[in-house]
Design a protein around this motif. Structure first.
Motif, PDB file in Angstrom:
ATOM      1  N   ARG A   7      17.511  11.481  38.363  1.00 37.49           N
ATOM      2  CA  ARG A   7      16.809  12.562  39.385  1.00 37.49           C
ATOM      3  C   ARG A   7      16.825  12.210  40.525  1.00 37.49           C
ATOM      4  O   ARG A   7      16.600  11.048  41.027  1.00 37.49           O
ATOM      5  CB  ARG A   7      15.436  12.694  38.715  1.00 37.49           C
ATOM      6  CG  ARG A   7      15.127  13.103  37.117  1.00 37.49           C
ATOM      7  CD  ARG A   7      13.881  12.823  36.654  1.00 37.49           C
ATOM      8  NE  ARG A   7      13.020  13.639  37.278  1.00 37.49           N
ATOM      9  CZ  ARG A   7      12.542  14.835  36.932  1.00 37.49           C
ATOM     10  NH1 ARG A   7      13.123  15.362  35.956  1.00 37.49           N
ATOM     11  NH2 ARG A   7      11.733  15.547  37.492  1.00 37.49           N
ATOM     12  N   TYR A  38       3.517  34.517  40.768  1.00 38.15           N
ATOM     13  CA  TYR A  38       4.815  34.669  40.112  1.00 38.15           C
ATOM     14  C   TYR A  38       5.661  34.211  40.934  1.00 38.15           C
ATOM     15  O   TYR A  38       6.524  33.408  40.389  1.00 38.15           O
ATOM     16  CB  TYR A  38       5.111  36.282  39.657  1.00 38.15           C
ATOM     17  CG  TYR A  38       6.155  36.639  39.034  1.00 38.15           C
ATOM     18  CD1 TYR A  38       6.684  36.204  37.910  1.00 38.15           C
ATOM     19  CD2 TYR A  38       7.273  37.144  39.783  1.00 38.15           C
ATOM     20  CE1 TYR A  38       7.928  36.562  37.281  1.00 38.15           C
ATOM     21  CE2 TYR A  38       8.517  37.357  39.501  1.00 38.15           C
ATOM     22  CZ  TYR A  38       8.831  37.065  38.067  1.00 38.15           C
ATOM     23  OH  TYR A  38       9.989  37.188  37.260  1.00 38.15           O
ATOM     24  N   ARG A  40       5.353  32.188  43.417  1.00 44.17           N
ATOM     25  CA  ARG A  40       5.129  30.902  43.719  1.00 44.17           C
ATOM     26  C   ARG A  40       5.604  30.050  42.312  1.00 44.17           C
ATOM     27  O   ARG A  40       6.584  28.879  42.730  1.00 44.17           O
ATOM     28  CB  ARG A  40       3.599  30.299  43.761  1.00 44.17           C
ATOM     29  CG  ARG A  40       3.064  28.864  43.611  1.00 44.17           C
ATOM     30  CD  ARG A  40       1.562  28.695  43.693  1.00 44.17           C
ATOM     31  NE  ARG A  40       0.893  29.196  44.510  1.00 44.17           N
ATOM     32  CZ  ARG A  40       0.065  30.224  44.278  1.00 44.17           C
ATOM     33  NH1 ARG A  40      -0.257  30.699  42.962  1.00 44.17           N
ATOM     34  NH2 ARG A  40      -0.708  30.810  45.399  1.00 44.17           N
ATOM     35  N   GLN A  41       5.747  30.210  41.206  1.00 41.18           N
ATOM     36  CA  GLN A  41       6.147  29.665  40.263  1.00 41.18           C
ATOM     37  C   GLN A  41       7.807  29.822  40.168  1.00 41.18           C
ATOM     38  O   GLN A  41       8.318  28.847  40.102  1.00 41.18           O
ATOM     39  CB  GLN A  41       5.551  30.267  38.890  1.00 41.18           C
ATOM     40  CG  GLN A  41       6.118  29.386  37.684  1.00 41.18           C
ATOM     41  CD  GLN A  41       5.670  27.843  37.921  1.00 41.18           C
ATOM     42  OE1 GLN A  41       4.564  27.574  37.907  1.00 41.18           O
ATOM     43  NE2 GLN A  41       6.500  26.902  37.598  1.00 41.18           N
ATOM     44  N   ALA A  42       8.179  31.061  40.588  1.00 45.69           N
ATOM     45  CA  ALA A  42       9.894  30.949  40.752  1.00 45.69           C
ATOM     46  C   ALA A  42      10.288  30.062  41.737  1.00 45.69           C
ATOM     47  O   ALA A  42      11.265  29.463  41.610  1.00 45.69           O
ATOM     48  CB  ALA A  42      10.024  32.452  41.088  1.00 45.69           C
ATOM     49  N   PHE A  44       8.790  27.314  42.645  1.00 48.50           N
ATOM     50  CA  PHE A  44       8.665  25.777  42.175  1.00 48.50           C
ATOM     51  C   PHE A  44       9.820  25.747  41.048  1.00 48.50           C
ATOM     52  O   PHE A  44      10.502  24.468  41.147  1.00 48.50           O
ATOM     53  CB  PHE A  44       7.297  25.611  41.072  1.00 48.50           C
ATOM     54  CG  PHE A  44       6.234  25.399  42.095  1.00 48.50           C
ATOM     55  CD1 PHE A  44       6.251  24.863  43.643  1.00 48.50           C
ATOM     56  CD2 PHE A  44       4.953  25.598  41.743  1.00 48.50           C
ATOM     57  CE1 PHE A  44       5.132  24.847  44.603  1.00 48.50           C
ATOM     58  CE2 PHE A  44       3.882  25.623  42.619  1.00 48.50           C
ATOM     59  CZ  PHE A  44       3.898  25.147  43.994  1.00 48.50           C
ATOM     60  N   ASP A  45      10.198  26.681  40.380  1.00 49.91           N
ATOM     61  CA  ASP A  45      11.337  26.542  39.124  1.00 49.91           C
ATOM     62  C   ASP A  45      12.590  26.261  39.962  1.00 49.91           C
ATOM     63  O   ASP A  45      13.381  25.420  39.563  1.00 49.91           O
ATOM     64  CB  ASP A  45      11.271  27.545  38.374  1.00 49.91           C
ATOM     65  CG  ASP A  45      10.127  27.843  37.431  1.00 49.91           C
ATOM     66  OD1 ASP A  45       9.306  26.910  37.295  1.00 49.91           O
ATOM     67  OD2 ASP A  45      10.278  28.857  36.780  1.00 49.91           O
ATOM     68  N   GLY A  46      12.750  26.859  41.197  1.00 42.29           N
ATOM     69  CA  GLY A  46      14.290  26.850  42.008  1.00 42.29           C
ATOM     70  C   GLY A  46      14.150  25.335  42.562  1.00 42.29           C
ATOM     71  O   GLY A  46      15.134  24.611  42.548  1.00 42.29           O
ATOM     72  N   ASP A  48      12.841  22.608  41.002  1.00 46.09           N
ATOM     73  CA  ASP A  48      13.029  21.916  40.072  1.00 46.09           C
ATOM     74  C   ASP A  48      14.465  21.717  39.561  1.00 46.09           C
ATOM     75  O   ASP A  48      14.927  20.670  39.144  1.00 46.09           O
ATOM     76  CB  ASP A  48      12.300  22.292  38.721  1.00 46.09           C
ATOM     77  CG  ASP A  48      10.765  21.914  38.626  1.00 46.09           C
ATOM     78  OD1 ASP A  48      10.373  20.951  39.511  1.00 46.09           O
ATOM     79  OD2 ASP A  48       9.846  22.534  38.143  1.00 46.09           O
ATOM     80  N   LYS A  49      15.161  22.906  39.993  1.00 43.69           N
ATOM     81  CA  LYS A  49      16.577  22.878  39.709  1.00 43.69           C
ATOM     82  C   LYS A  49      17.277  21.772  40.306  1.00 43.69           C
ATOM     83  O   LYS A  49      18.486  21.245  40.267  1.00 43.69           O
ATOM     84  CB  LYS A  49      17.361  24.052  39.920  1.00 43.69           C
ATOM     85  CG  LYS A  49      16.802  25.093  38.798  1.00 43.69           C
ATOM     86  CD  LYS A  49      17.210  26.521  39.208  1.00 43.69           C
ATOM     87  CE  LYS A  49      16.705  27.620  38.052  1.00 43.69           C
ATOM     88  NZ  LYS A  49      17.468  29.091  38.663  1.00 43.69           N
ATOM     89  N   VAL A  75      16.161  32.503  44.617  1.00 44.61           N
ATOM     90  CA  VAL A  75      15.085  32.819  43.750  1.00 44.61           C
ATOM     91  C   VAL A  75      14.927  34.167  43.526  1.00 44.61           C
ATOM     92  O   VAL A  75      15.040  34.745  44.749  1.00 44.61           O
ATOM     93  CB  VAL A  75      13.993  31.927  44.275  1.00 44.61           C
ATOM     94  CG1 VAL A  75      12.563  32.236  43.436  1.00 44.61           C
ATOM     95  CG2 VAL A  75      14.347  30.358  44.467  1.00 44.61           C
TER      96      VAL A  75
END
Length: 114
Positions: A7, A38, A40-42, A44-46, A48-49, A75
């Motif tokens: 990581r 929605y 914000r979470q998208a 954060f998911d980006g 995380d990638k 995103v």
């Protein structure tokens, strides 16, 4: 995971953090809390990638040069963009911009100074 891979540490520069906060605040005030959450979470998911194999993401050719390679995560179908560079010696991903994907080329030049 292959040996030697791990990581990456994520570092978000203050300007990128501010850009993210402006996006969320704008959506909360002008659209809805639900939409802001929605997005914000998208984002954060980006982010995380980027923890594993960040070099798999597309280049930002307008910014990259011989010294620094810039990459991006799109995103929500490119509505928002996370621009970053990888510092392999530190096993670090440095996020230098979080903004709408339709920003001007002049804005991208400003990003290089971060």
């Amino acid at each position: 995971m292959a040996e030697g891979q791990g990581r990456y540490r994520i570092v978000i520069v203050p300007e990128a953090r501010e850009g993210f906060q402006q996006i969320v605040q704008y959506l909360e005030e002008n659209v809805s809390y639900h939409t802001a959450d929605y997005v914000r979470q998208a984002i954060f998911d980006g982010i995380d990638k980027l923890l594993v194999m960040p070099d798999q993401h597309g280049l930002v050719k307008e910014l990259s040069d011989e010294e620094i390679t810039y990459r991006r995560v799109l995103v929500l179908k490119g509505t928002y963009r996370i621009i970053f560079t990888i510092i392999e010696a530190k096993h670090e991903v440095r996020i230098i911009d979080i903004s709408r994907g339709d920003r001007s080329p002049d804005y991208l030049e400003e990003v290089k100074t971060r």
